[in-house]
Design an enzyme around this catalytic site. Structure first.
Site, PDB file in Angstrom:
ATOM      1  N   GLY A  62     -22.005  -8.892  53.331  1.00 41.61           N
ATOM      2  CA  GLY A  62     -22.633  -8.101  52.214  1.00 41.61           C
ATOM      3  C   GLY A  62     -23.420  -8.485  51.512  1.00 41.61           C
ATOM      4  O   GLY A  62     -23.427  -7.802  50.161  1.00 41.61           O
ATOM      5  N   TRP A 110     -26.268  -9.704  51.148  1.00 41.15           N
ATOM      6  CA  TRP A 110     -28.271  -8.653  50.218  1.00 41.15           C
ATOM      7  C   TRP A 110     -27.401  -7.363  49.454  1.00 41.15           C
ATOM      8  O   TRP A 110     -28.551  -7.020  47.960  1.00 41.15           O
ATOM      9  CB  TRP A 110     -28.886  -8.442  51.303  1.00 41.15           C
ATOM     10  CG  TRP A 110     -29.959  -9.485  51.559  1.00 41.15           C
ATOM     11  CD1 TRP A 110     -29.318 -10.881  51.774  1.00 41.15           C
ATOM     12  CD2 TRP A 110     -30.889  -9.435  52.996  1.00 41.15           C
ATOM     13  NE1 TRP A 110     -30.817 -11.225  52.061  1.00 41.15           N
ATOM     14  CE2 TRP A 110     -30.818 -10.453  53.172  1.00 41.15           C
ATOM     15  CE3 TRP A 110     -31.775  -7.978  53.322  1.00 41.15           C
ATOM     16  CZ2 TRP A 110     -32.257 -10.895  53.517  1.00 41.15           C
ATOM     17  CZ3 TRP A 110     -32.132  -8.556  54.064  1.00 41.15           C
ATOM     18  CH2 TRP A 110     -33.596  -9.439  54.359  1.00 41.15           C
ATOM     19  N   ASN A 123     -23.383   0.683  64.765  1.00 41.35           N
ATOM     20  CA  ASN A 123     -24.302   0.737  65.515  1.00 41.35           C
ATOM     21  C   ASN A 123     -25.449   1.412  64.864  1.00 41.35           C
ATOM     22  O   ASN A 123     -25.502   2.635  65.052  1.00 41.35           O
ATOM     23  CB  ASN A 123     -24.098   0.112  66.653  1.00 41.35           C
ATOM     24  CG  ASN A 123     -25.296  -0.804  67.566  1.00 41.35           C
ATOM     25  OD1 ASN A 123     -26.314  -0.994  66.868  1.00 41.35           O
ATOM     26  ND2 ASN A 123     -24.660  -0.817  68.406  1.00 41.35           N
ATOM     27  N   ASP A 137     -32.094  -7.290  57.186  1.00 43.17           N
ATOM     28  CA  ASP A 137     -31.725  -8.824  58.818  1.00 43.17           C
ATOM     29  C   ASP A 137     -31.345  -8.928  59.585  1.00 43.17           C
ATOM     30  O   ASP A 137     -29.973  -9.473  59.830  1.00 43.17           O
ATOM     31  CB  ASP A 137     -30.905  -9.125  57.361  1.00 43.17           C
ATOM     32  CG  ASP A 137     -30.896 -11.137  57.088  1.00 43.17           C
ATOM     33  OD1 ASP A 137     -31.840 -11.594  57.510  1.00 43.17           O
ATOM     34  OD2 ASP A 137     -29.725 -11.898  56.461  1.00 43.17           O
ATOM     35  N   LYS A 171     -36.126  -8.809  59.056  1.00 47.88           N
ATOM     36  CA  LYS A 171     -36.366 -10.798  59.636  1.00 47.88           C
ATOM     37  C   LYS A 171     -36.907 -10.565  60.783  1.00 47.88           C
ATOM     38  O   LYS A 171     -36.973  -9.741  61.596  1.00 47.88           O
ATOM     39  CB  LYS A 171     -35.159 -11.130  59.643  1.00 47.88           C
ATOM     40  CG  LYS A 171     -34.874 -12.214  60.442  1.00 47.88           C
ATOM     41  CD  LYS A 171     -33.532 -13.419  60.310  1.00 47.88           C
ATOM     42  CE  LYS A 171     -32.615 -12.781  60.781  1.00 47.88           C
ATOM     43  NZ  LYS A 171     -30.938 -12.810  60.280  1.00 47.88           N
TER      44      LYS A 171
END
Length: 263
Positions: free
Chosen positions: A87, A89, A126, A151, A191
């Protein structure tokens, strides 16, 4: 498929002065690689700073540093955080957008359990599930997002090429989602790993965004292949008018496109 992310949301250096290096004793049940990871964590200045400032992980500083340079987060924005656990970000996004429980503007998703955060709608799911994009859009309450963050990282296999392809797949799925939910002018940050295909990814993003670049914040370990791809100024999904070879794709003005690797 989880991120490692962020209350304290200030920028600046790692602070705390010089600390004595901690050596980890070998334990019977720990492998050498586990010992190396633990020793690195104990000696990481960002880890120490995160604990001191109440952040959920060191990765929050990556977003802080990127935001302070590129000005992604603004008051009132709606943000989607993919691979959000634990958590960090989302914490940064809450602070900089002014999101609250009375009017949550941050939606976070991860298949890992994540403690609730004020101002954040947390979905334990998911992102690769078929219904995940619709669940996220429903959580946005019919609104478009101003920023999509990712990320996400797939569990590593130790095989460099396989691990690279896995994270690039996550990024590609995140991009498709961003194209569906971003408001005009919105931004995307995700990312990736160095490995060749990230340049193909940049070319793909150029169709729909005014600026595309690689960034590597100081909080990203320098010995890591980790990079972040940043796309700003969403113009809308490029439209294909036909496949007869005459019309092709309707693209944006190339003069507005800047690809600036920033390794």
């Amino acid at each position: 498929m989880s991120g490692g992310k962020g209350k304290g949301v200030s920028g600046g250096g790692t602070g705390g002065g010089r600390a004595l290096k901690v050596k980890v004793k070998t334990a019977r049940r720990r492998t050498n690689s586990s010992n190396r990871w633990l020793e690195r964590q104990l000696n990481d200045p960002y880890v120490r700073r995160a604990k001191a400032e109440g952040l959920r992980s060191r990765a929050a500083y990556k977003l802080i540093e990127i935001d302070e340079k590129h000005h992604l987060l603004k008051p009132g924005m709606r943000v989607v955080d993919l691979g959000a656990a634990p958590g960090g970000w989302s914490q940064v996004a809450v602070s900089r957008t002014g999101s609250s429980d009375a009017g949550p503007r941050i939606v976070a998703i991860d298949y890992l359990e994540m403690d609730q955060l004020p101002g954040v709608i947390v979905l334990e799911k998911n992102f690769l599930d078929d219904d995940a994009p619709q669940v996220l859009q429903d959580a946005l309450g019919g609104h478009k997002a101003d920023l999509v963050l990712s990320d996400m990282a797939a569990p590593t296999t130790g095989h460099k090429k396989t691990d690279h392809l896995r994270i690039m797949h996550l990024c590609e799925v995140a991009i498709e989602f961003a194209r569906d939910v971003l408001a005009p002018g919105g931004a995307f940050l995700a990312k990736v790993f160095r490995g060749g295909t990230e340049h193909t990814l940049l070319a793909d993003l150029k169709r729909d965004f005014a600026q595309v670049m690689h960034v590597k914040p100081a909080a990203s370990r320098q010995d890591s292949a980790e990079l972040y791809v940043l796309a700003k100024g969403f113009r809308g999904r490029a439209v294909t008018l036909g496949d007869d070879g005459d019309l092709g794709e309707v693209l944006g003005d190339d003069e507005d496109i800047a690809v600036r690797p920033d390794f």
